[in-house]
Design a protein around this motif. Structure first.
Motif, PDB file in Angstrom:
ATOM      1  N   GLU A 351       0.827  -1.210   0.000  1.00 18.53           N
ATOM      2  CA  GLU A 351       0.000   0.000   0.000  1.00 18.53           C
ATOM      3  C   GLU A 351       0.859   1.257   0.000  1.00 18.53           C
ATOM      4  O   GLU A 351       1.791   1.398   0.792  1.00 18.53           O
ATOM      5  CB  GLU A 351      -0.912  -0.002   1.233  1.00 18.53           C
ATOM      6  N   ASP A 352       0.527   2.169  -0.894  1.00 12.08           N
ATOM      7  CA  ASP A 352       1.135   3.499  -0.895  1.00 12.08           C
ATOM      8  C   ASP A 352       0.250   4.388  -0.028  1.00 12.08           C
ATOM      9  O   ASP A 352      -0.797   4.871  -0.463  1.00 12.08           O
ATOM     10  CB  ASP A 352       1.208   4.039  -2.327  1.00 12.08           C
ATOM     11  N   ALA A 353       0.655   4.563   1.224  1.00  8.63           N
ATOM     12  CA  ALA A 353      -0.160   5.299   2.198  1.00  8.63           C
ATOM     13  C   ALA A 353       0.446   6.644   2.544  1.00  8.63           C
ATOM     14  O   ALA A 353       0.176   7.189   3.617  1.00  8.63           O
ATOM     15  CB  ALA A 353      -0.325   4.453   3.464  1.00  8.63           C
ATOM     16  N   ARG A 354       1.237   7.187   1.644  1.00 12.28           N
ATOM     17  CA  ARG A 354       1.821   8.503   1.892  1.00 12.28           C
ATOM     18  C   ARG A 354       0.729   9.569   1.906  1.00 12.28           C
ATOM     19  O   ARG A 354      -0.252   9.474   1.152  1.00 12.28           O
ATOM     20  CB  ARG A 354       2.870   8.811   0.820  1.00 12.28           C
ATOM     21  N   PRO A 355       0.846  10.578   2.781  1.00 20.22           N
ATOM     22  CA  PRO A 355      -0.219  11.590   2.930  1.00 20.22           C
ATOM     23  C   PRO A 355      -0.633  12.228   1.613  1.00 20.22           C
ATOM     24  O   PRO A 355      -1.830  12.406   1.364  1.00 20.22           O
ATOM     25  CB  PRO A 355       0.415  12.613   3.885  1.00 20.22           C
ATOM     26  N   GLN A 356       0.354  12.554   0.753  1.00 21.34           N
ATOM     27  CA  GLN A 356      -0.002  13.227  -0.497  1.00 21.34           C
ATOM     28  C   GLN A 356      -0.801  12.315  -1.415  1.00 21.34           C
ATOM     29  O   GLN A 356      -1.688  12.763  -2.150  1.00 21.34           O
ATOM     30  CB  GLN A 356       1.249  13.757  -1.209  1.00 21.34           C
ATOM     31  N   VAL A 357      -0.524  10.999  -1.344  1.00 17.71           N
ATOM     32  CA  VAL A 357      -1.262  10.049  -2.175  1.00 17.71           C
ATOM     33  C   VAL A 357      -2.683   9.887  -1.653  1.00 17.71           C
ATOM     34  O   VAL A 357      -3.652   9.852  -2.417  1.00 17.71           O
ATOM     35  CB  VAL A 357      -0.533   8.693  -2.222  1.00 17.71           C
ATOM     36  N   ARG A 358      -2.811   9.810  -0.328  1.00 19.63           N
ATOM     37  CA  ARG A 358      -4.142   9.689   0.277  1.00 19.63           C
ATOM     38  C   ARG A 358      -4.986  10.917  -0.035  1.00 19.63           C
ATOM     39  O   ARG A 358      -6.175  10.823  -0.339  1.00 19.63           O
ATOM     40  CB  ARG A 358      -4.019   9.513   1.793  1.00 19.63           C
ATOM     41  N   LEU A 359      -4.351  12.100   0.081  1.00 22.04           N
ATOM     42  CA  LEU A 359      -5.081  13.332  -0.183  1.00 22.04           C
ATOM     43  C   LEU A 359      -5.528  13.389  -1.639  1.00 22.04           C
ATOM     44  O   LEU A 359      -6.669  13.718  -1.942  1.00 22.04           O
ATOM     45  CB  LEU A 359      -4.196  14.545   0.146  1.00 22.04           C
ATOM     46  N   ARG A 360      -4.602  13.028  -2.542  1.00 23.23           N
ATOM     47  CA  ARG A 360      -4.935  13.051  -3.958  1.00 23.23           C
ATOM     48  C   ARG A 360      -6.089  12.094  -4.245  1.00 23.23           C
ATOM     49  O   ARG A 360      -6.989  12.401  -5.009  1.00 23.23           O
ATOM     50  CB  ARG A 360      -3.708  12.663  -4.781  1.00 23.23           C
ATOM     51  N   SER A 361      -6.041  10.941  -3.616  1.00 22.26           N
ATOM     52  CA  SER A 361      -7.104   9.952  -3.809  1.00 22.26           C
ATOM     53  C   SER A 361      -8.439  10.478  -3.308  1.00 22.26           C
ATOM     54  O   SER A 361      -9.476  10.303  -3.944  1.00 22.26           O
ATOM     55  CB  SER A 361      -6.743   8.655  -3.079  1.00 22.26           C
ATOM     56  N   ALA A 362      -8.399  11.145  -2.127  1.00 19.62           N
ATOM     57  CA  ALA A 362      -9.638  11.686  -1.562  1.00 19.62           C
ATOM     58  C   ALA A 362     -10.206  12.794  -2.436  1.00 19.62           C
ATOM     59  O   ALA A 362     -11.411  12.873  -2.678  1.00 19.62           O
ATOM     60  CB  ALA A 362      -9.373  12.221  -0.156  1.00 19.62           C
ATOM     61  N   LEU A 363      -9.329  13.675  -2.924  1.00 19.25           N
ATOM     62  CA  LEU A 363      -9.790  14.781  -3.744  1.00 19.25           C
ATOM     63  C   LEU A 363     -10.305  14.313  -5.097  1.00 19.25           C
ATOM     64  O   LEU A 363     -11.173  14.933  -5.700  1.00 19.25           O
ATOM     65  CB  LEU A 363      -8.655  15.794  -3.932  1.00 19.25           C
ATOM     66  N   MET A 364      -9.751  13.199  -5.583  1.00 20.42           N
ATOM     67  CA  MET A 364     -10.152  12.693  -6.891  1.00 20.42           C
ATOM     68  C   MET A 364     -11.334  11.738  -6.817  1.00 20.42           C
ATOM     69  O   MET A 364     -11.789  11.238  -7.832  1.00 20.42           O
ATOM     70  CB  MET A 364      -8.972  11.992  -7.567  1.00 20.42           C
ATOM     71  N   ASP A 365     -11.827  11.497  -5.607  1.00 18.93           N
ATOM     72  CA  ASP A 365     -12.979  10.616  -5.450  1.00 18.93           C
ATOM     73  C   ASP A 365     -14.158  11.180  -6.252  1.00 18.93           C
ATOM     74  O   ASP A 365     -14.592  12.306  -6.059  1.00 18.93           O
ATOM     75  CB  ASP A 365     -13.365  10.508  -3.978  1.00 18.93           C
TER      76      ASP A 365
END
Length: 413
Positions: A351-365
């Motif tokens: 899992e890539d759980a880096r904050p910037q990746v999580r944020l990008r994923s959340a914003l792109m939901d």
């Protein structure tokens, strides 16, 4: 009377597609041995016997083999099973007529006619030794109906009617159990989330809310000498009351539960209601160890190398989570696979759980699959801001508000 409380077996469950039949078989064999060793007179299973509503043939075989072994080897006079939110009521109920003749009571539906949820466990001399309010999982539609059937006149949102139905139903079943027990202790069973209880994670505890209500009040169980709860996987007491307990799941259902002590509970009740109750956890043997390795990509790789060197001959499941650092990981994941190759360890989660990746994923939901033309200017701006990893949450919000203001000004012209 001595009873054993367990729940959330989730027979047939997989851990990131890893089959776990052997682990469940080991647990059930250990449970039979515990019941036999403790001389328990009743076993309470508070929901989620199976992991899905259509359990596999192997999962069902585990369940029925366990029941047969219990009948053959132990002095347990009653086994009481209630349905959880993962169980199929019809599937669990199918064998009920036969099982009931063997002292195995299965309760799958809640009803305003509460007699079907009251089970008396006899003593050796036939006198009532325990009365059980065996309440299964209740869906939101059931709770709304129960509120009305129990005479509740609560108006308003579903969550309010559901909470009223929950409280009214438990009050009725506990009262009926107390009457049936003729002075014997009363145990209430439940498959629900109680306010103040600790949860592990969304993956392993799916569907925690019941009837739109995230948590029920522990006061709903007033009048019970002991409350045997299921649904949450962390073994714990609730409301700082030792006699209101979750037994927890016997296996870690996700890597978030890897460090939890798994157990069943041995409960000693007096001859009469109101007498002291003691609860003693019995630790279960951890079938297969779970390890979570986290940090930068380099740190995860170093930790996995050390783990293989020390435990590579043992069967174990590993989660690799990159939580820090920059750069692409496309070549990193295959390198990890190469490290465990030839060992007994299985790398189940990368899992890539880096904050910037999580944020990008959340914003792109909700954005994935849409073209740039289909996106709003604000959505595009948020995606761009997600790339700026040095920004704080407050700074990112402030920039978003600035963009919104500019867009509003342009639209007003």
């Amino acid at each position: 009377m001595r009873i054993i409380h367990t729940s959330d077996w989730h027979l047939g469950a997989r851990l990131h597609e890893q089959e776990r039949i052997a682990e469940h078989r080991q647990f059930l064999a250990e449970l039979v041995a515990i019941v036999e060793r403790e001389g328990a007179e009743a076993l309470l299973v508070a929901g989620d016997v199976f992991d899905t509503r259509q359990p596999s043939a192997s999962a069902q075989a585990l369940y029925f083999d366990f029941l047969a072994e219990m009948a053959k080897r132990t002095v347990c006079r009653k086994i009481i099973v209630t349905a959880g939110n993962h169980d199929s009521a019809s599937q669990l109920a199918a064998a009920r007529p036969v099982l009931s003749r063997l002292g195995i009571e299965v309760v799958v539906n809640a009803s305003a006619e509460v007699a079907g949820e009251v089970i008396v466990v006899p003593r050796a001399d036939g006198r009532p030794g325990l009365a059980v309010a065996a309440v299964p999982f209740m869906s939101e539609s059931e709770l709304a109906n129960l509120a009305r059937q129990h005479g509740q006149t609560v108006e308003g949102e579903l969550r309010e009617r559901a909470a009223a139905g929950f409280g009214a139903h438990y009050a009725a079943v506990i009262a009926a159990a107390r009457a049936a027990g003729a002075g014997a202790p009363v145990v209430a069973m439940g498959h629900c989330t109680v306010a103040g209880a600790q949860v592990s994670d969304e993956r392993s505890e799916r569907g925690r809310a019941i009837g739109g209500v995230d948590a029920q009040a522990v006061s709903a169980f007033a009048g019970a000498d002991y409350v045997a709860l299921g649904h949450l996987h962390i073994a714990q007491c609730v409301g700082e009351q030792e006699t209101r307990r979750y037994s927890g799941s016997p296996l870690a259902m996700s890597f978030a539960e890897a460090t939890q002590a798994k157990q069943v509970l041995v409960v000693e009740l007096g001859e009469r209601a109101g007498e002291p109750v003691t609860v003693r956890p019995v630790a279960l043997t951890a079938p297969i160890p779970l390890w979570t390795l986290s940090g930068t990509a380099e740190a995860v790789q170093t930790a996995l190398t050390a783990l293989v060197a020390e435990h590579g001959a043992e069967v174990g499941y590993v989660a690799a989570r990159v939580t820090e650092g920059e750069g692409e990981l496309l070549a990193f994941w295959p390198a990890l696979d190469g490290l465990v190759e030839g060992s007994a360890l299985k790398l189940l989660l990368k899992e890539d759980a880096r904050p910037q990746v999580r944020l990008r994923s959340a914003l792109m939901d909700g954005v994935v699959g849409r073209t740039l033309r289909e996106m709003t200017p604000l959505e595009v701006a948020k995606m761009r801001l997600a790339e700026e990893t040095t920004l704080s949450e407050a700074e990112r919000d402030r920039y978003c508000k600035m963009v919104e203001a500019v867009i509003a000004e342009e639209l007003a012209q």
